[in-house]
Design a protein around this motif. Structure first.
Motif, PDB file in Angstrom:
ATOM      1  N   VAL A 102       0.859  -1.183   0.000  1.00 11.02           N
ATOM      2  CA  VAL A 102       0.000   0.000   0.000  1.00 11.02           C
ATOM      3  C   VAL A 102       0.893   1.230   0.000  1.00 11.02           C
ATOM      4  CG1 VAL A 102      -1.714   1.339   1.264  1.00 11.02           C
ATOM      5  CG2 VAL A 102      -1.883  -1.162   1.183  1.00 11.02           C
ATOM      6  N   LYS A 103       0.800   2.028  -1.052  1.00  8.42           N
ATOM      7  CA  LYS A 103       1.578   3.262  -1.175  1.00  8.42           C
ATOM      8  C   LYS A 103       0.762   4.412  -0.598  1.00  8.42           C
ATOM      9  CE  LYS A 103       4.952   5.792  -3.159  1.00  8.42           C
ATOM     10  NZ  LYS A 103       4.534   7.147  -2.750  1.00  8.42           N
ATOM     11  N   VAL A 104       1.308   5.074   0.415  1.00  8.99           N
ATOM     12  CA  VAL A 104       0.617   6.192   1.055  1.00  8.99           C
ATOM     13  C   VAL A 104       1.238   7.497   0.583  1.00  8.99           C
ATOM     14  CG1 VAL A 104       0.018   7.307   3.235  1.00  8.99           C
ATOM     15  CG2 VAL A 104       0.046   4.807   3.075  1.00  8.99           C
ATOM     16  N   ASP A 105       0.425   8.348  -0.014  1.00  2.00           N
ATOM     17  CA  ASP A 105       0.874   9.662  -0.468  1.00  2.00           C
ATOM     18  C   ASP A 105       0.122  10.742   0.297  1.00  2.00           C
ATOM     19  OD1 ASP A 105       2.768   9.029  -2.539  1.00  2.00           O
ATOM     20  OD2 ASP A 105       1.072   8.303  -3.736  1.00  2.00           O
ATOM     21  N   PRO A 106       0.763  11.905   0.491  1.00  2.00           N
ATOM     22  CA  PRO A 106       0.088  13.007   1.187  1.00  2.00           C
ATOM     23  C   PRO A 106      -1.042  13.582   0.347  1.00  2.00           C
ATOM     24  CG  PRO A 106       2.196  13.743   0.308  1.00  2.00           C
ATOM     25  CD  PRO A 106       2.142  12.260   0.096  1.00  2.00           C
ATOM     26  N   VAL A 107      -2.002  14.185   1.004  1.00  2.00           N
ATOM     27  CA  VAL A 107      -3.131  14.794   0.295  1.00  2.00           C
ATOM     28  C   VAL A 107      -2.637  15.934  -0.588  1.00  2.00           C
ATOM     29  CG1 VAL A 107      -5.315  16.022   0.581  1.00  2.00           C
ATOM     30  CG2 VAL A 107      -4.737  14.124   2.109  1.00  2.00           C
ATOM     31  N   VAL A 108      -1.712  16.732  -0.068  1.00  2.00           N
ATOM     32  CA  VAL A 108      -1.107  17.805  -0.852  1.00  2.00           C
ATOM     33  C   VAL A 108       0.250  17.297  -1.351  1.00  2.00           C
ATOM     34  CG1 VAL A 108      -0.228  20.168  -0.850  1.00  2.00           C
ATOM     35  CG2 VAL A 108      -2.247  19.580   0.527  1.00  2.00           C
ATOM     36  N   PRO A 109       0.429  17.128  -2.669  1.00  2.00           N
ATOM     37  CA  PRO A 109       1.682  16.568  -3.195  1.00  2.00           C
ATOM     38  C   PRO A 109       2.897  17.398  -2.794  1.00  2.00           C
ATOM     39  CG  PRO A 109      -0.009  16.620  -4.898  1.00  2.00           C
ATOM     40  CD  PRO A 109      -0.543  17.404  -3.744  1.00  2.00           C
ATOM     41  N   THR A 110       3.992  16.715  -2.522  1.00  2.00           N
ATOM     42  CA  THR A 110       5.239  17.390  -2.168  1.00  2.00           C
ATOM     43  C   THR A 110       6.170  17.514  -3.364  1.00  2.00           C
ATOM     44  OG1 THR A 110       6.102  15.260  -1.423  1.00  2.00           O
ATOM     45  CG2 THR A 110       5.159  16.692   0.251  1.00  2.00           C
ATOM     46  N   TYR A 111       5.823  16.871  -4.481  1.00  2.00           N
ATOM     47  CA  TYR A 111       6.614  16.967  -5.708  1.00  2.00           C
ATOM     48  C   TYR A 111       5.690  17.208  -6.893  1.00  2.00           C
ATOM     49  CZ  TYR A 111      10.608  15.113  -3.137  1.00  2.00           C
ATOM     50  OH  TYR A 111      11.628  14.934  -2.240  1.00  2.00           O
ATOM     51  N   ASP A 112       6.266  17.653  -8.009  1.00  2.00           N
ATOM     52  CA  ASP A 112       5.457  17.935  -9.194  1.00  2.00           C
ATOM     53  C   ASP A 112       5.105  16.644  -9.923  1.00  2.00           C
ATOM     54  OD1 ASP A 112       7.671  17.149 -10.669  1.00  2.00           O
ATOM     55  OD2 ASP A 112       8.303  19.192 -11.151  1.00  2.00           O
ATOM     56  N   PRO A 113       4.210  16.701 -10.923  1.00  2.00           N
ATOM     57  CA  PRO A 113       3.777  15.491 -11.626  1.00  2.00           C
ATOM     58  C   PRO A 113       4.901  14.722 -12.307  1.00  2.00           C
ATOM     59  CG  PRO A 113       2.243  17.284 -12.041  1.00  2.00           C
ATOM     60  CD  PRO A 113       3.408  17.891 -11.321  1.00  2.00           C
ATOM     61  N   LEU A 114       5.966  15.415 -12.749  1.00  2.00           N
ATOM     62  CA  LEU A 114       7.077  14.700 -13.368  1.00  2.00           C
ATOM     63  C   LEU A 114       7.645  13.660 -12.414  1.00  2.00           C
ATOM     64  CD1 LEU A 114       9.214  14.350 -15.643  1.00  2.00           C
ATOM     65  CD2 LEU A 114      10.564  16.110 -14.474  1.00  2.00           C
ATOM     66  N   TYR A 119       8.136   9.609 -13.008  1.00  2.00           N
ATOM     67  CA  TYR A 119       9.172   8.825 -12.341  1.00  2.00           C
ATOM     68  C   TYR A 119       8.565   7.662 -11.556  1.00  2.00           C
ATOM     69  CZ  TYR A 119      12.503  12.707 -13.106  1.00  2.00           C
ATOM     70  OH  TYR A 119      13.297  13.672 -13.641  1.00  2.00           O
ATOM     71  N   GLY A 120       7.383   7.901 -11.001  1.00  2.00           N
ATOM     72  CA  GLY A 120       6.797   6.893 -10.125  1.00  2.00           C
ATOM     73  C   GLY A 120       6.163   5.722 -10.835  1.00  2.00           C
ATOM     74  N   TYR A 121       5.815   5.889 -12.115  1.00  2.00           N
ATOM     75  CA  TYR A 121       5.047   4.848 -12.794  1.00  2.00           C
ATOM     76  C   TYR A 121       5.696   3.464 -12.742  1.00  2.00           C
ATOM     77  CZ  TYR A 121       2.643   2.194 -16.364  1.00  2.00           C
ATOM     78  OH  TYR A 121       1.976   1.209 -17.022  1.00  2.00           O
ATOM     79  N   PRO A 122       6.954   3.305 -13.155  1.00  2.00           N
ATOM     80  CA  PRO A 122       7.510   1.938 -13.166  1.00  2.00           C
ATOM     81  C   PRO A 122       7.730   1.357 -11.778  1.00  2.00           C
ATOM     82  CG  PRO A 122       9.213   3.527 -13.713  1.00  2.00           C
ATOM     83  CD  PRO A 122       7.921   4.285 -13.686  1.00  2.00           C
ATOM     84  N   HIS A 220      21.393   9.867 -16.322  1.00  2.00           N
ATOM     85  CA  HIS A 220      20.514  10.831 -15.665  1.00  2.00           C
ATOM     86  C   HIS A 220      19.247  10.116 -15.217  1.00  2.00           C
ATOM     87  CE1 HIS A 220      19.129  14.718 -14.472  1.00  2.00           C
ATOM     88  NE2 HIS A 220      18.070  14.657 -15.240  1.00  2.00           N
ATOM     89  N   ILE A 221      18.629  10.660 -14.193  1.00  2.00           N
ATOM     90  CA  ILE A 221      17.343  10.184 -13.662  1.00  2.00           C
ATOM     91  C   ILE A 221      17.429   8.734 -13.192  1.00  2.00           C
ATOM     92  CG2 ILE A 221      14.873   9.948 -14.031  1.00  2.00           C
ATOM     93  CD1 ILE A 221      15.024  11.995 -16.232  1.00  2.00           C
ATOM     94  N   GLY A 222      17.926   8.570 -11.995  1.00  2.00           N
ATOM     95  CA  GLY A 222      17.790   7.277 -11.347  1.00  2.00           C
ATOM     96  C   GLY A 222      18.949   6.332 -11.433  1.00  2.00           C
ATOM     97  N   THR A 223      20.111   6.766 -11.883  1.00  2.00           N
ATOM     98  CA  THR A 223      21.252   5.851 -11.964  1.00  2.00           C
ATOM     99  C   THR A 223      21.543   5.225 -10.607  1.00  2.00           C
ATOM    100  OG1 THR A 223      22.222   7.204 -13.713  1.00  2.00           O
ATOM    101  CG2 THR A 223      23.667   5.635 -12.620  1.00  2.00           C
TER     102      THR A 223
END
Length: 231
Positions: A102-114, A119-122, A220-223
């Motif tokens: 179960v992934k718990v995220d805050p009601v108000v996002p702390t990061y932008d959609p990117l 980044y979160g999709y995979p 770049h991005i996640g190495t």
């Protein structure tokens, strides 16, 4: 202004004020640094230790697979409080091996959609999501803590201490952050950081760029995020 202090002094200054920033080192400098040894990231024999670790929790009986062809982690229940890439990668791997996450995220996002979506999709594939204020919604938090076997976090030691309920004897806490180590010590214990900062601090940028005069990022991005999440 930067010339008024050494790189080590600026690094500790940034760490004390919650500013992402660090000294660019060679690998040898990282292995010999006070933080790498004091934190337990480097052993007394100079070998590198894992950058993630678990705090032993109490002992719930994990149900486990019921049939021979079931995924190996079926029956394991995990609450994922992580963000960005490295932490969610850990929960994503557990889900792929059969854990219920179960992934718990805050009601108000702390990061932008990117960050949260692209980044979160995979790394959030196969998880169930809930959104609530972890410290503010006692009912939702306590329900998940009663349900879970493991809680994943990728925040600093100071930040983890501010999260309610993680001292519960009923769950195992897996703590995963940028500079922390198993000994919970060292001058960068509560320094915040991301992939590129760890590349700079540990000597990767020095090697890729060919020297400290021209440090360069490796890909770049996640190495570092993905590799450390898998390890």
């Amino acid at each position: 202004a930067f010339r008024t202090k050494t790189a080590d002094e600026w690094e500790r200054c940034f760490a004390a004020h919650g500013i992402p920033g660090c000294k660019t080192r060679t690998l040898r400098e990282w292995l010999d640094s006070d933080h790498a040894r004091d934190s337990g990231l480097i052993g007394a024999d100079g070998r590198r230790c894992s950058m993630s670790w678990t705090h032993p929790g109490a002992a719930k009986t994990v149900r486990g697979p019921e049939r021979e062809d079931d995924p190996p982690l079926m029956g394991l229940r995990v609450v994922d409080l992580c963000n960005v890439i490295a932490g969610p990668c850990v929960g994503g791997l557990l889900a792929r091996y059969g854990a219920e996450v179960v992934k718990v995220d805050p009601v108000v996002p702390t990061y932008d959609p990117l960050v949260t979506v692209v980044y979160g999709y995979p790394h959030n594939w196969g998880k169930r999501c809930e959104r609530f204020d972890w410290n503010g919604d006692d009912r939702a938090r306590n329900r998940l803590l009663r349900w879970a076997d493991v809680v994943l976090v990728n925040q600093t030691t100071q930040q983890v201490a501010r999260l309610a309920g993680l001292d519960s004897p009923d769950v195992m806490l897996m703590h995963f952050d940028a500079f922390g180590g198993p000994l919970e010590a060292g001058p960068l214990l509560n320094a915040v950081g991301y992939d590129d900062l760890l590349q700079a601090a540990s000597g990767i940028m020095h090697r890729v760029g060919g020297g400290l005069h021209a440090p360069q990022e490796h890909a770049h991005i996640g190495t570092i995020d993905v590799v450390s999440g898998i390890v």
